[in-house]
Design a protein around this motif. Structure first.
Motif, PDB file in Angstrom:
ATOM      1  N   GLY A 237       0.809  -1.215   0.000  1.00  0.00           N
ATOM      2  CA  GLY A 237       0.000   0.000   0.000  1.00  0.00           C
ATOM      3  C   GLY A 237       0.837   1.257   0.000  1.00  0.00           C
ATOM      4  O   GLY A 237       0.475   2.267  -0.618  1.00  0.00           O
ATOM      5  N   ALA A 238       1.986   1.217   0.693  1.00  0.00           N
ATOM      6  CA  ALA A 238       2.867   2.386   0.758  1.00  0.00           C
ATOM      7  C   ALA A 238       3.416   2.747  -0.615  1.00  0.00           C
ATOM      8  O   ALA A 238       3.691   3.922  -0.899  1.00  0.00           O
ATOM      9  CB  ALA A 238       4.028   2.107   1.723  1.00  0.00           C
ATOM     10  N   MET A 239       3.601   1.758  -1.466  1.00  0.00           N
ATOM     11  CA  MET A 239       4.097   2.016  -2.814  1.00  0.00           C
ATOM     12  C   MET A 239       2.956   2.352  -3.776  1.00  0.00           C
ATOM     13  O   MET A 239       3.125   3.155  -4.693  1.00  0.00           O
ATOM     14  CB  MET A 239       4.858   0.792  -3.327  1.00  0.00           C
ATOM     15  N   MET A 240       1.793   1.743  -3.583  1.00  0.00           N
ATOM     16  CA  MET A 240       0.686   1.935  -4.537  1.00  0.00           C
ATOM     17  C   MET A 240       0.215   3.382  -4.599  1.00  0.00           C
ATOM     18  O   MET A 240       0.007   3.938  -5.674  1.00  0.00           O
ATOM     19  CB  MET A 240      -0.492   1.028  -4.162  1.00  0.00           C
ATOM     20  N   THR A 241       0.013   4.015  -3.449  1.00  0.00           N
ATOM     21  CA  THR A 241      -0.593   5.349  -3.433  1.00  0.00           C
ATOM     22  C   THR A 241       0.285   6.410  -4.091  1.00  0.00           C
ATOM     23  O   THR A 241      -0.136   7.047  -5.061  1.00  0.00           O
ATOM     24  CB  THR A 241      -0.956   5.762  -2.002  1.00  0.00           C
ATOM     25  N   PRO A 242       1.521   6.646  -3.605  1.00  0.00           N
ATOM     26  CA  PRO A 242       2.333   7.702  -4.252  1.00  0.00           C
ATOM     27  C   PRO A 242       2.775   7.346  -5.660  1.00  0.00           C
ATOM     28  O   PRO A 242       2.819   8.209  -6.535  1.00  0.00           O
ATOM     29  CB  PRO A 242       3.536   7.851  -3.302  1.00  0.00           C
ATOM     30  N   VAL A 243       3.107   6.079  -5.908  1.00  0.00           N
ATOM     31  CA  VAL A 243       3.560   5.697  -7.241  1.00  0.00           C
ATOM     32  C   VAL A 243       2.389   5.732  -8.225  1.00  0.00           C
ATOM     33  O   VAL A 243       2.555   6.101  -9.393  1.00  0.00           O
ATOM     34  CB  VAL A 243       4.221   4.303  -7.219  1.00  0.00           C
ATOM     35  N   GLY A 244       1.192   5.373  -7.774  1.00  0.00           N
ATOM     36  CA  GLY A 244       0.018   5.487  -8.628  1.00  0.00           C
ATOM     37  C   GLY A 244      -0.229   6.920  -9.052  1.00  0.00           C
ATOM     38  O   GLY A 244      -0.547   7.210 -10.215  1.00  0.00           O
ATOM     39  N   ARG A 245      -0.067   7.846  -8.110  1.00  0.00           N
ATOM     40  CA  ARG A 245      -0.212   9.266  -8.444  1.00  0.00           C
ATOM     41  C   ARG A 245       0.900   9.714  -9.396  1.00  0.00           C
ATOM     42  O   ARG A 245       0.681  10.521 -10.298  1.00  0.00           O
ATOM     43  CB  ARG A 245      -0.195  10.100  -7.159  1.00  0.00           C
ATOM     44  N   LEU A 246       2.095   9.171  -9.201  1.00  0.00           N
ATOM     45  CA  LEU A 246       3.209   9.501 -10.088  1.00  0.00           C
ATOM     46  C   LEU A 246       2.951   9.003 -11.507  1.00  0.00           C
ATOM     47  O   LEU A 246       3.273   9.685 -12.487  1.00  0.00           O
ATOM     48  CB  LEU A 246       4.503   8.879  -9.537  1.00  0.00           C
ATOM     49  N   VAL A 247       2.354   7.823 -11.631  1.00  0.00           N
ATOM     50  CA  VAL A 247       1.986   7.296 -12.946  1.00  0.00           C
ATOM     51  C   VAL A 247       1.069   8.270 -13.669  1.00  0.00           C
ATOM     52  O   VAL A 247       1.227   8.536 -14.870  1.00  0.00           O
ATOM     53  CB  VAL A 247       1.305   5.917 -12.803  1.00  0.00           C
ATOM     54  N   LEU A 248       0.127   8.835 -12.941  1.00  0.00           N
ATOM     55  CA  LEU A 248      -0.813   9.780 -13.548  1.00  0.00           C
ATOM     56  C   LEU A 248      -0.112  11.039 -14.038  1.00  0.00           C
ATOM     57  O   LEU A 248      -0.271  11.453 -15.190  1.00  0.00           O
ATOM     58  CB  LEU A 248      -1.900  10.163 -12.549  1.00  0.00           C
ATOM     59  N   VAL A 249       0.639  11.685 -13.156  1.00  0.00           N
ATOM     60  CA  VAL A 249       1.221  12.976 -13.523  1.00  0.00           C
ATOM     61  C   VAL A 249       2.277  12.836 -14.609  1.00  0.00           C
ATOM     62  O   VAL A 249       2.576  13.806 -15.316  1.00  0.00           O
ATOM     63  CB  VAL A 249       1.812  13.693 -12.280  1.00  0.00           C
ATOM     64  N   ARG A 250       2.847  11.639 -14.760  1.00  0.00           N
ATOM     65  CA  ARG A 250       3.829  11.427 -15.824  1.00  0.00           C
ATOM     66  C   ARG A 250       3.185  10.968 -17.125  1.00  0.00           C
ATOM     67  O   ARG A 250       3.777  11.093 -18.194  1.00  0.00           O
ATOM     68  CB  ARG A 250       4.877  10.395 -15.377  1.00  0.00           C
ATOM     69  N   SER A 251       1.975  10.421 -17.042  1.00  0.00           N
ATOM     70  CA  SER A 251       1.336   9.848 -18.222  1.00  0.00           C
ATOM     71  C   SER A 251       0.294  10.767 -18.858  1.00  0.00           C
ATOM     72  O   SER A 251      -0.001  10.636 -20.044  1.00  0.00           O
ATOM     73  CB  SER A 251       0.662   8.509 -17.872  1.00  0.00           C
ATOM     74  N   ILE A 252      -0.269  11.667 -18.050  1.00  0.00           N
ATOM     75  CA  ILE A 252      -1.368  12.512 -18.524  1.00  0.00           C
ATOM     76  C   ILE A 252      -0.876  13.938 -18.719  1.00  0.00           C
ATOM     77  O   ILE A 252      -0.143  14.476 -17.885  1.00  0.00           O
ATOM     78  CB  ILE A 252      -2.535  12.499 -17.511  1.00  0.00           C
ATOM     79  N   ASP A 253      -1.254  14.557 -19.837  1.00  0.00           N
ATOM     80  CA  ASP A 253      -0.921  15.963 -20.073  1.00  0.00           C
ATOM     81  C   ASP A 253      -1.561  16.833 -18.996  1.00  0.00           C
ATOM     82  O   ASP A 253      -2.615  16.494 -18.449  1.00  0.00           O
ATOM     83  CB  ASP A 253      -1.427  16.404 -21.451  1.00  0.00           C
ATOM     84  N   LYS A 254      -0.927  17.970 -18.724  1.00  0.00           N
ATOM     85  CA  LYS A 254      -1.439  18.848 -17.672  1.00  0.00           C
ATOM     86  C   LYS A 254      -2.864  19.304 -17.941  1.00  0.00           C
ATOM     87  O   LYS A 254      -3.639  19.518 -17.013  1.00  0.00           O
ATOM     88  CB  LYS A 254      -0.525  20.066 -17.512  1.00  0.00           C
ATOM     89  N   ALA A 255      -3.213  19.439 -19.202  1.00  0.00           N
ATOM     90  CA  ALA A 255      -4.563  19.892 -19.537  1.00  0.00           C
ATOM     91  C   ALA A 255      -5.622  18.880 -19.112  1.00  0.00           C
ATOM     92  O   ALA A 255      -6.767  19.245 -18.832  1.00  0.00           O
ATOM     93  CB  ALA A 255      -4.669  20.154 -21.035  1.00  0.00           C
ATOM     94  N   GLY A 256      -5.252  17.601 -19.061  1.00  0.00           N
ATOM     95  CA  GLY A 256      -6.222  16.577 -18.675  1.00  0.00           C
ATOM     96  C   GLY A 256      -6.042  16.078 -17.261  1.00  0.00           C
ATOM     97  O   GLY A 256      -6.693  15.111 -16.840  1.00  0.00           O
ATOM     98  N   LEU A 257      -5.154  16.741 -16.490  1.00  0.00           N
ATOM     99  CA  LEU A 257      -4.822  16.245 -15.154  1.00  0.00           C
ATOM    100  C   LEU A 257      -5.961  16.408 -14.159  1.00  0.00           C
ATOM    101  O   LEU A 257      -6.136  15.585 -13.266  1.00  0.00           O
ATOM    102  CB  LEU A 257      -3.561  16.961 -14.645  1.00  0.00           C
ATOM    103  N   VAL A 258      -6.740  17.483 -14.288  1.00  0.00           N
ATOM    104  CA  VAL A 258      -7.846  17.697 -13.351  1.00  0.00           C
ATOM    105  C   VAL A 258      -8.848  16.554 -13.439  1.00  0.00           C
ATOM    106  O   VAL A 258      -9.270  15.987 -12.425  1.00  0.00           O
ATOM    107  CB  VAL A 258      -8.553  19.043 -13.622  1.00  0.00           C
TER     108      VAL A 258
END
Length: 496
Positions: free
Chosen positions: A109-130
């Protein structure tokens, strides 16, 4: 076929839902589990606290691990580790086995939460981040709410073992989808691992989070709780001294120089502290104060999750229309009001009215979580994303632990002030007011952000630029016209 902007958030959300739900689903099943493995429910509460302890210790290592081995790989492995811990819980025959299995779950769980968020911010353009963050915030809201009634239902009509075994198919699906649809992004130049910093930060966070988690639950003597908090605080102070002397700290507090990240961490901590106490206080009040069963109280509190889901389609539009600073400031106050209204609930309050208030309140809380999770990365450079996600995950974990501790302390203080020895419905009202007031103070930190905070993410920047271009073009046209008129006047004067 579903676009990446929608699919990746759903993959991450599914894994985080599994983690968030599992951390609360166990609460209503403790008596049945304790009876089966031959111990008491009070002793088995160590399973909850050991899970939180594991989270606090291993979260600081998540950022470096993702940079070194790749966010997709670490995210998939984290799901696998969580599944192993889940199987261990289901097969446990003693308290020791169960606690060890929960610690393994906490590592995943300690790895899933922050790394999951990192996957998002690295994979999604800022315009679609919201929009992506709007979907990812669903697990944090639904998990704590659906967990208790689901745990009660499974334990009553099946077996407590299935509380953990249902994670296995979800986990396999998450790993498959992550490997297929998430790009294998990792840092080209991973930083040197800060082992001393990890030890200091781990001891500090574990002492503070564990101490806050057990405070007010009568699990340990107050002397031990005080010692945990003191050791944790001293260790964190030593870590702060150490972090200034290393180039790659596991918790990089220098990122607080960014106004948006600073507001998201400090303001987000206060907001989550108040809101995080709700899943703890509300079920207790309804079960002990109102006499509802765990399943009944869980179904009532599920209204806030329904409200959260209703917000997802509107979050992007609201933030684009009004901007992050305005939305987060006003909405923090509105959400706090809905939290304070819970203090007015009595045994005679119609359940329909309670459900309606929780539903509308869940709408506003979900909007705030989406905005906080998104604006945190507005100014962060790509190379600093892993550090930023680690820092925000730590703040989030501590805020939840602190919220439960303050909620429990407020309830116990009310009992002492009233001279009561048994918990009743009237003991919860002051606690709701206290946590609502704390949550409302977050508005001040959100208001300190620049007026155009997160404009590139929210989409307001494009509108502003177009407007400025129009104004500039108009000004240039007016200047050209004035110059032309001046030239004509000069020419006329010469001709005259």
């Amino acid at each position: 076929m579903m676009s990446k902007e929608r699919l990746i958030p759903l993959i991450v959300a599914a894994a985080l839902f599994m983690e968030n739900m599992d951390s609360t689903v166990i609460a209503t099943s403790l008596p049945a589990i304790a009876a089966d493995i031959g111990t008491s429910p009070l002793t088995l509460k160590l399973a909850i606290t050991s899970y939180l302890l594991s989270l606090a210790v291993f979260i600081p290592a998540s950022g470096w691990t993702a940079d070194r081995f790749g966010a997709r790989t670490v995210f998939s492995v984290a799901i696998g580790v969580f599944m192993v811990g889940s199987i261990g819980c289901a097969l446990s025959q003693t308290v020791t086995h169960f606690v060890v299995a929960r610690i393994i779950q906490g590592l995943g769980g300690a790895m899933m939460t922050p790394v999951g968020r990192l996957v998002l911010v690295r994979s999604i353009d800022k315009a679609g981040l919201v929009n992506a963050m709007a979907w990812m915030s669903v697990p944090a809201l639904i998990g704590p709410v659906i967990g208790p009634p689901l745990g009660g239902f499974i334990t009553t009509y099946a077996s407590w073992h299935w509380i953990f075994l249902i994670n296995i198919p979800i986990g396999f699906l998450g790993i498959y989808l992550a490997q297929r649809y998430i790009d294998p992004i990792k840092s080209d130049n991973p930083e040197r691992f800060d082992l001393l910093g990890l030890v200091l930060a781990g001891v500090g966070l574990a002492g503070i989070a564990f101490g806050l988690s057990v405070a007010g639950l009568n699990l340990l003597p107050w002397e031990i709780i005080a010692a945990l908090l003191i050791i944790g605080t001293v260790s964190m102070v030593l870590y702060l001294i150490h972090a200034k002397r290393t180039a790659s700290p596991v918790l990089d507090f220098s990122l607080m120089r960014y106004a948006t990240l600073r507001a998201a961490i400090i303001g987000g901590f206060l907001f989550r502290l108040g809101i995080g106490a709700l899943p703890f206080l509300l079920p207790l009040m309804m079960q002990i104060g109102f006499g509802l069963s765990p399943f009944q109280s869980g179904m009532v509190t599920f209204g806030s999750a329904v409200g959260a889901m209703g917000m997802k389609t509107l979050a992007t539009r609201i933030i684009r229309a009004f901007g992050f600073r305005n939305v987060m400031t006003v909405n923090a106050l509105v959400s706090s009001v809905f939290l304070a209204v819970c203090a007015l609930f009595t045994i005679s309050t119609p359940l329909t009215l309670i459900l309606l208030i929780l539903l509308v309140g869940g709408f506003f809380r979900s909007l705030e979580f989406t905005a906080i999770n998104t604006v945190a990365f507005a100014e962060v450079e790509p190379a600093q994303l892993s550090r930023a996600t680690t820092l925000t995950a730590v703040a989030q974990q501590l805020s939840i632990s602190a919220g439960v501790a303050i909620g429990a302390f407020s309830v116990e203080s009310t009992m002492v002030w009233r001279g009561m020895t048994e918990l009743s419905a009237g003991d919860f009202a002051p606690a709701f007011l206290v946590v609502a007031l704390i949550s409302a103070t977050s508005a001040w930190f959100f208001w300190q952000m620049p007026a155009d905070a997160g404009a590139e993410i929210s989409g307001r920047k494009a509108v502003d630029i177009a407007s400025r271009k129009g104004e500039k073009k108009g000004a240039e046209h007016a200047a050209a016209k004035a110059a032309s008129e001046t030239t004509e006047d000069t020419r006329d004067q010469r001709l005259g």
